[in-house]
Design an enzyme around this catalytic site. Structure first.
Site, PDB file in Angstrom:
ATOM      1  CG  HIS A 262       0.158  55.404  65.064  1.00 51.79           C
ATOM      2  ND1 HIS A 262      -1.023  54.760  64.762  1.00 51.79           N
ATOM      3  CD2 HIS A 262       0.499  54.982  66.301  1.00 51.79           C
ATOM      4  CE1 HIS A 262      -1.354  53.977  65.768  1.00 51.79           C
ATOM      5  NE2 HIS A 262      -0.444  54.091  66.722  1.00 51.79           N
TER       6      HIS A 262
ATOM      7  CG  HIS B 162     -10.421  57.946  66.943  1.00 49.86           C
ATOM      8  ND1 HIS B 162      -9.565  56.963  67.413  1.00 49.86           N
ATOM      9  CD2 HIS B 162     -11.651  57.601  67.398  1.00 49.86           C
ATOM     10  CE1 HIS B 162     -10.255  56.075  68.101  1.00 49.86           C
ATOM     11  NE2 HIS B 162     -11.529  56.445  68.118  1.00 49.86           N
TER      12      HIS B 162
ATOM     13  N   GLY C 220     -14.130  52.859  75.869  1.00 45.57           N
ATOM     14  CA  GLY C 220     -14.691  52.403  74.602  1.00 45.57           C
ATOM     15  C   GLY C 220     -13.805  52.649  73.393  1.00 45.57           C
TER      16      GLY C 220
ATOM     17  CG  HIS D  96      -4.382  56.532  64.336  1.00 41.81           C
ATOM     18  ND1 HIS D  96      -3.446  56.277  63.353  1.00 41.81           N
ATOM     19  CD2 HIS D  96      -4.598  57.873  64.298  1.00 41.81           C
ATOM     20  CE1 HIS D  96      -3.103  57.418  62.764  1.00 41.81           C
ATOM     21  NE2 HIS D  96      -3.806  58.401  63.314  1.00 41.81           N
TER      22      HIS D  96
ATOM     23  CG  ASN E 299     -14.612  57.112  73.327  1.00 44.57           C
ATOM     24  OD1 ASN E 299     -15.132  57.790  74.213  1.00 44.57           O
ATOM     25  ND2 ASN E 299     -15.288  56.726  72.248  1.00 44.57           N
TER      26      ASN E 299
ATOM     27  CB  CYS F 195      -1.725  53.955  59.804  1.00 44.18           C
ATOM     28  SG  CYS F 195      -1.017  54.885  61.189  1.00 44.18           S
TER      29      CYS F 195
HETATM   30  P1  5GP Z   1     -13.709  54.516  69.193  1.00 44.18           P
HETATM   31  O1  5GP Z   1     -14.715  53.460  69.538  1.00 44.18           O
HETATM   32  O2  5GP Z   1     -12.303  53.949  69.172  1.00 44.18           O
HETATM   33  O3  5GP Z   1     -13.816  55.771  69.983  1.00 44.18           O
HETATM   34  O4  5GP Z   1     -14.060  54.967  67.721  1.00 44.18           O
HETATM   35  C1  5GP Z   1     -13.709  54.220  66.594  1.00 44.18           C
HETATM   36  C2  5GP Z   1     -14.682  54.575  65.516  1.00 44.18           C
HETATM   37  O5  5GP Z   1     -14.159  54.128  64.284  1.00 44.18           O
HETATM   38  C3  5GP Z   1     -16.057  53.936  65.683  1.00 44.18           C
HETATM   39  O6  5GP Z   1     -17.052  54.944  65.801  1.00 44.18           O
HETATM   40  C4  5GP Z   1     -16.212  53.093  64.423  1.00 44.18           C
HETATM   41  O7  5GP Z   1     -17.521  53.124  63.904  1.00 44.18           O
HETATM   42  C5  5GP Z   1     -15.218  53.716  63.476  1.00 44.18           C
HETATM   43  N1  5GP Z   1     -14.663  52.783  62.512  1.00 44.18           N
HETATM   44  C6  5GP Z   1     -14.153  51.547  62.785  1.00 44.18           C
HETATM   45  N2  5GP Z   1     -13.691  50.975  61.647  1.00 44.18           N
HETATM   46  C7  5GP Z   1     -13.906  51.882  60.656  1.00 44.18           C
HETATM   47  C8  5GP Z   1     -13.637  51.865  59.246  1.00 44.18           C
HETATM   48  O8  5GP Z   1     -13.094  50.912  58.673  1.00 44.18           O
HETATM   49  N3  5GP Z   1     -14.004  52.962  58.539  1.00 44.18           N
HETATM   50  C9  5GP Z   1     -14.600  54.044  59.132  1.00 44.18           C
HETATM   51  N4  5GP Z   1     -14.936  55.075  58.333  1.00 44.18           N
HETATM   52  N5  5GP Z   1     -14.861  54.091  60.455  1.00 44.18           N
HETATM   53  C10 5GP Z   1     -14.518  53.033  61.207  1.00 44.18           C
HETATM   54 ZN    ZN Z   2      -2.224  54.618  63.126  1.00 41.21          ZN
END
Ligand code: 5GP
Ligand code: ZN
Length: 115
Positions: free
Chosen positions: A45, A98, A91, A96, A85, A6
């Site tokens: 969100h 994505h 993982g 939020h 995920n 967010c």
């Molecule tokens: P998840 O692990 O929840 O499926 O994916 C989260 C993703 O967000 C990860 O691939 C991580 O590298 C990315 N990520 C985490 N913090 C940030 C950030 O501050 N900026 C950006 N651009 N990506 C982020």
């Molecule tokens: Zn959010």
């Protein structure tokens, strides 16, 4: 709300934007695991895939429409992968919703090793 994505949408935390419309925001993952690694998120969100319901599900179609447009623009239609995920065991580190768009390499198919 204390939510990293967010804050990225609001511009409070910088990101490299690759797409934006009224409902969807997309930006480069900070820690890419493939040559193309973008994150597509709803501007409103939603905590994750498990929180998608009849009231908010429209945005998921809008996100996939945006993914198709970016894939065409980046000429990666021949091989890309979309992943979400949900929950700790899968993982998910940011609560939020994505969708990871991965491309630019020959990908294996293993939930353990990823790409
Ligand atoms: P998840 O692990 O929840 O499926 O994916 C989260 C993703 O967000 C990860 O691939 C991580 O590298 C990315 N990520 C985490 N913090 C940030 C950030 O501050 N900026 C950006 N651009 N990506 C982020
Ligand atoms: Zn959010």
């Amino acid at each position: 709300m204390d939510c990293l994505f967010c804050k990225i949408i609001a511009g409070e935390i910088p990101s490299t934007k690759v797409y934006e419309d009224e409902n969807v925001f997309a930006f480069k993952d900070i820690n890419p695991i493939a040559p193309v690694h973008y994150l597509f998120i709803p501007k409103k969100h939603i905590s994750g895939a498990a929180a998608v319901n009849a009231e908010n599900a429209d945005v998921v179609g809008k996100i996939f429409t945006a993914i198709a447009k970016v894939a065409a623009d980046e000429k990666i239609e021949s091989g890309f992968r979309v992943i979400t995920n949900n929950g700790e065991d899968a993982g998910q580190t940011v609560p939020h919703l994505h969708f990871h768009l991965l491309a630019g390499t020959k990908m294996g198919w293993s939930p353990e090793t990823g790409v």
